[in-house]
Design a protein around this motif. Structure first.
Motif, PDB file in Angstrom:
ATOM      1  N   SER A 265       4.925   9.407   9.077  1.00 21.14           N
ATOM      2  CA  SER A 265       4.237  10.353   8.194  1.00 21.14           C
ATOM      3  C   SER A 265       4.878  10.456   6.812  1.00 21.14           C
ATOM      4  CB  SER A 265       4.186  11.739   8.838  1.00 21.14           C
ATOM      5  OG  SER A 265       5.503  12.269   9.004  1.00 21.14           O
ATOM      6  N   GLU A 266       5.905   9.617   6.553  1.00 22.70           N
ATOM      7  CA  GLU A 266       6.608   9.596   5.265  1.00 22.70           C
ATOM      8  C   GLU A 266       7.185  10.972   4.912  1.00 22.70           C
ATOM      9  OE1 GLU A 266       4.190   7.849   2.216  1.00 22.70           O
ATOM     10  OE2 GLU A 266       3.765   6.046   3.415  1.00 22.70           O
ATOM     11  N   PRO A 267       8.009  11.538   5.799  1.00 22.47           N
ATOM     12  CA  PRO A 267       8.492  12.906   5.587  1.00 22.47           C
ATOM     13  C   PRO A 267       9.583  12.999   4.531  1.00 22.47           C
ATOM     14  CG  PRO A 267       9.531  11.965   7.519  1.00 22.47           C
ATOM     15  CD  PRO A 267       8.517  10.962   7.053  1.00 22.47           C
ATOM     16  N   LYS A 268       9.695  14.191   3.954  1.00 21.46           N
ATOM     17  CA  LYS A 268      10.845  14.542   3.122  1.00 21.46           C
ATOM     18  C   LYS A 268      12.024  14.988   3.992  1.00 21.46           C
ATOM     19  CE  LYS A 268       8.033  16.710  -0.542  1.00 21.46           C
ATOM     20  NZ  LYS A 268       7.813  18.021  -1.213  1.00 21.46           N
ATOM     21  N   LEU A 269      11.698  15.493   5.181  1.00 18.59           N
ATOM     22  CA  LEU A 269      12.667  16.060   6.112  1.00 18.59           C
ATOM     23  C   LEU A 269      12.249  15.678   7.517  1.00 18.59           C
ATOM     24  CD1 LEU A 269      14.980  18.198   6.798  1.00 18.59           C
ATOM     25  CD2 LEU A 269      13.113  19.857   6.972  1.00 18.59           C
ATOM     26  N   LEU A 270      13.213  15.284   8.339  1.00 16.88           N
ATOM     27  CA  LEU A 270      12.927  14.854   9.701  1.00 16.88           C
ATOM     28  C   LEU A 270      13.563  15.822  10.687  1.00 16.88           C
ATOM     29  CD1 LEU A 270      11.622  12.535  11.323  1.00 16.88           C
ATOM     30  CD2 LEU A 270      13.827  11.348  11.212  1.00 16.88           C
ATOM     31  N   LEU A 271      12.760  16.339  11.620  1.00 14.37           N
ATOM     32  CA  LEU A 271      13.228  17.222  12.687  1.00 14.37           C
ATOM     33  C   LEU A 271      13.224  16.441  13.993  1.00 14.37           C
ATOM     34  CD1 LEU A 271      11.069  20.424  11.952  1.00 14.37           C
ATOM     35  CD2 LEU A 271      13.248  19.760  10.899  1.00 14.37           C
ATOM     36  N   LEU A 272      14.350  16.395  14.673  1.00 14.74           N
ATOM     37  CA  LEU A 272      14.480  15.650  15.920  1.00 14.74           C
ATOM     38  C   LEU A 272      14.930  16.594  17.031  1.00 14.74           C
ATOM     39  CD1 LEU A 272      16.350  12.477  14.600  1.00 14.74           C
ATOM     40  CD2 LEU A 272      13.879  12.776  14.940  1.00 14.74           C
ATOM     41  N   ASP A 273      14.097  16.706  18.077  1.00 12.89           N
ATOM     42  CA  ASP A 273      14.396  17.609  19.190  1.00 12.89           C
ATOM     43  C   ASP A 273      14.872  16.794  20.388  1.00 12.89           C
ATOM     44  OD1 ASP A 273      14.628  19.664  20.958  1.00 12.89           O
ATOM     45  OD2 ASP A 273      12.573  20.403  20.729  1.00 12.89           O
ATOM     46  N   GLU A 274      16.174  16.698  20.543  1.00  7.92           N
ATOM     47  CA  GLU A 274      16.827  16.013  21.654  1.00  7.92           C
ATOM     48  C   GLU A 274      16.309  14.588  21.879  1.00  7.92           C
ATOM     49  OE1 GLU A 274      17.749  18.136  25.241  1.00  7.92           O
ATOM     50  OE2 GLU A 274      17.362  20.069  24.272  1.00  7.92           O
ATOM     51  N   PRO A 275      16.343  13.747  20.855  1.00  7.31           N
ATOM     52  CA  PRO A 275      15.886  12.368  21.065  1.00  7.31           C
ATOM     53  C   PRO A 275      16.763  11.597  22.037  1.00  7.31           C
ATOM     54  CG  PRO A 275      17.012  12.569  18.952  1.00  7.31           C
ATOM     55  CD  PRO A 275      16.836  13.965  19.479  1.00  7.31           C
ATOM     56  N   GLY A 276      17.999  12.059  22.259  1.00  5.40           N
ATOM     57  CA  GLY A 276      18.903  11.353  23.163  1.00  5.40           C
ATOM     58  C   GLY A 276      18.777  11.744  24.623  1.00  5.40           C
ATOM     59  N   SER A 277      17.986  12.778  24.940  1.00  9.31           N
ATOM     60  CA  SER A 277      17.925  13.240  26.332  1.00  9.31           C
ATOM     61  C   SER A 277      17.269  12.180  27.216  1.00  9.31           C
ATOM     62  CB  SER A 277      17.146  14.561  26.431  1.00  9.31           C
ATOM     63  OG  SER A 277      15.792  14.369  26.094  1.00  9.31           O
TER      64      SER A 277
END
Length: 254
Positions: A171-183
């Protein structure tokens, strides 16, 4: 910790009935680097990401992206403002291919009238080609070449996690939110995730707000860390400061 912020969260309070999920949270994500949110289960980490991305509306406080308040905007408007988001529980379209999942994330970037889109000529055709080229760039970045035409529901779990990560970037973000990508990832898959996080920080210069339970991984990769417990920020600082913080240790061991 004072930072020049791309995202500023000021005195955010979020209640569900008598349950106080966020109790006056203040934190900031600068225009460069990896900012981690840590804390035990129920600390309010995902509630905070949901507030930033417009899923929850707080009772009070501000969520400022480049000085513009996002509070009250629906999720699609927050995405259009420049916030990309991956989810802990994937939320992929299972019957779409990897490429199609990434194209869906770019839907709000399409422009033009319905007629030209239906007949697929001129500007509509050129626009489609540009978006497909952008998606191919994301496929290359995340090394998803073997899976580009594979249905999401048939992918291994670890690959689905990376696709969710890639979709947030599509989506070409200015800011990236990542919710537990390692789980749920294996050690090798976590190493790939770490590599992508560092490349996004260093090559793409994308600021990241990252929830993660793997403290060793956070301490290795994050530039700054906020520790939450029971809806409050109990500590903030660089990895060394958080490692040595007694309040953080107590929140994990009870």
């Amino acid at each position: 910790m004072k930072v020049e912020a791309r995202l500023e969260i000021r005195d955010v309070r979020l209640n569900f009935g008598e349950i106080e999920a966020l109790r006056g949270v203040d934190c900031g994500v600068p225009s460069h680097g990896i900012t981690a949110l840590i804390g035990p289960n129920g600390a309010g980490k995902t509630a905070l990401l949901n507030t930033v991305s417009g899923i929850y509306r707080p009772q009070s406080g501000e969520v400022l992206l480049d000085g513009e308040d996002l509070v009250g905007l629906p999720p699609h408007a927050v995405a259009k403002a420049g916030v990309g988001r991956s989810f802990q529980h994937l939320e992929l379209f299972p019957r779409l291919t990897v490429t199609e999942n990434l194209l869906v994330a770019r839907d709000f970037l399409f422009s033009g009238d319905p007629v030209s889109s239906m007949v697929f000529y001129g500007p509509a055709r050129r626009q489609e080609m540009r978006h497909r080229e952008a998606v191919e760039s994301i496929v290359d970045f995340f090394e998803l070449w073997p899976y580009r035409d594979v249905l999401a529901k048939t992918l291994p779990y670890g690959v689905q996690k990376i696709v969710g990560f890639a979709r947030a970037m599509a989506s070409e973000p200015k800011l990236l939110l990542l919710d537990e990508p390692g789980s749920g990832l294996t050690r090798d898959e976590k190493e790939d995730l770490a590599r992508f996080l560092l490349r996004l920080r260093d090559d793409r210069k994308i600021p990241i707000l990252w929830i993660e339970h793997d403290l060793d991984m956070v301490l290795d990769l994050a530039d700054r860390i906020y520790a939450l417990d029971l809806g409050r920020v109990i500590a903030s600082g660089d990895p060394g400061e958080i490692r040595d913080n007694a309040a953080v240790a107590a929140s994990y061991v009870g």
